[in-house]
Design a protein around this motif. Structure first.
Motif, PDB file in Angstrom:
ATOM      1  N   CYS A 242       0.720  -1.232   0.052  1.00  5.89           N
ATOM      2  CA  CYS A 242       0.154   0.058   0.026  1.00  5.89           C
ATOM      3  C   CYS A 242       0.840   1.287  -0.195  1.00  5.89           C
ATOM      4  O   CYS A 242       1.535   1.554   1.057  1.00  5.89           O
ATOM      5  N   LYS A 268      -1.318  -1.334  -4.335  1.00  9.21           N
ATOM      6  CA  LYS A 268      -2.422  -0.228  -4.274  1.00  9.21           C
ATOM      7  C   LYS A 268      -1.534   1.101  -3.920  1.00  9.21           C
ATOM      8  O   LYS A 268      -0.817   1.173  -3.203  1.00  9.21           O
ATOM      9  N   ASP A 289      -9.075  -1.983   1.124  1.00  4.56           N
ATOM     10  CA  ASP A 289      -8.509  -2.925   0.345  1.00  4.56           C
ATOM     11  C   ASP A 289      -7.803  -4.130   1.093  1.00  4.56           C
ATOM     12  O   ASP A 289      -7.586  -5.084   0.435  1.00  4.56           O
TER      13      ASP A 289
END
Length: 300
Positions: A242, A268, A289
């Motif tokens: 992330c 992501k 997510d």
């Protein structure tokens, strides 16, 4: 969308090389032997600094969560205080994994790790050493000490050297550590001097609690030498990176380059800064997510 589950938080502890690590276990109610994710924080941070927010969401999704504080910090044991040792923190992760595997109220065979910032780098290292893990999450991760040192700048790095030298002498003499500020204003003598660093740390602390904004200075050169991103290519389990696109502390370009080397890596990206990801809309986006990723790979 499935209905959020209720959960119960338990105070727990486990031993790491003879010292106690304090933690919280979040157990989803009514689920026998749920999968579990272990959460560890960043540079000098404790579990009170928003790890509970993530753990609560995971537990509400049916995934048990263990959030722990490293030795030498917070309410965990270990002397001297505020000693940031990469080797010891990695040992704490190993101890947390062994503790979870020994519990009879969670399924230790369906296990993931989750780390943020400096802990995000640890999550990569730990996942590379534990192929039995089913998943790992590395959030706004510290992946390259040299890249982070460049972000601090040569002048900022030079400001730290006298304190590092004094602390190494104190260590050799068995004296109390000479400490250095963790997060300071731009131009100050601190490990992090980005404009959002000190406000970012303070924003993570619950009201009424105090952030201990210092660590033993001897850690500075070990941080520069630590490059956990290099272990990404050795992570055999699925790992979610992330990445914050405007990260001023852990440069995103290096993180993305390392993330692409992970055999089962997923990436992501978020239009957010390093400390934004813990709060508000960025938090809601990233935790959604992560729940999807962990649910998929832990078969929650």
């Amino acid at each position: 969308m499935s209905k959020a589950k209720t959960f119960t938080r338990h105070d727990i502890s486990f031993l790491s090389d003879g010292d106690e690590c304090a933690g919280w276990l979040y157990l989803p109610d009514g689920i026998a032997s749920p999968p579990v994710v272990i959460l560890g924080h960043g540079l000098g941070a404790t579990r009170e600094m928003r790890l509970d927010a993530f753990a609560e969401r995971f537990a509400a999704a049916g995934i048990a969560a263990v959030a722990f504080t490293y030795r030498h910090f917070g309410d965990s044991g270990g002397q001297p205080r505020q000693l940031l040792s990469i080797k010891r923190q990695l040992a704490d992760w190993d101890a947390a994994i062994e503790h979870v595997k020994s519990r009879d109220d969670v399924d230790g065979t369906r296990l993931a790790v989750w780390g943020s910032s400096f802990g995000g780098g640890h999550a990569i290292t730990v996942a590379s050493r534990h192929p039995e893990l089913l998943a790992a999450v590395s959030q706004c991760p510290f992946t390259d000490g040299l890249a982070s040192a460049k972000a601090l700048g040569p002048i900022g790095s030079m400001r730290l050297m006298p304190l590092v030298g004094r602390d190494l002498i104190a260590k050799a003499r068995g004296k109390e550590p000479v400490r250095i500020t963790l997060a300071g204003a731009p131009g100050s003598r601190a490990l992090m001097t980005a404009p959002d660093a000190l406000p970012g740390y303070l924003a993570l602390m619950p009201e009424g609690q105090t952030f201990v904004n210092e660590v033993a200075a001897r850690v500075a050169p070990t941080i520069t030498a630590y490059r956990p991103g290099r272990s990404a290519k050795k992570v055999s389990s699925p790992i979610l990176f992330c990445v914050c696109d405007t990260d001023s502390v852990t440069p995103p370009a290096e993180t993305l380059a390392y993330a692409r080397t992970a055999p089962k890596g997923e990436i992501k990206r978020y239009a957010a800064g390093h400390f934004d990801i813990y709060l508000g809309a960025p938090f809601e986006a990233v935790v959604a997510d992560q729940i999807e990723f962990l649910t998929r790979h832990l078969k929650a």
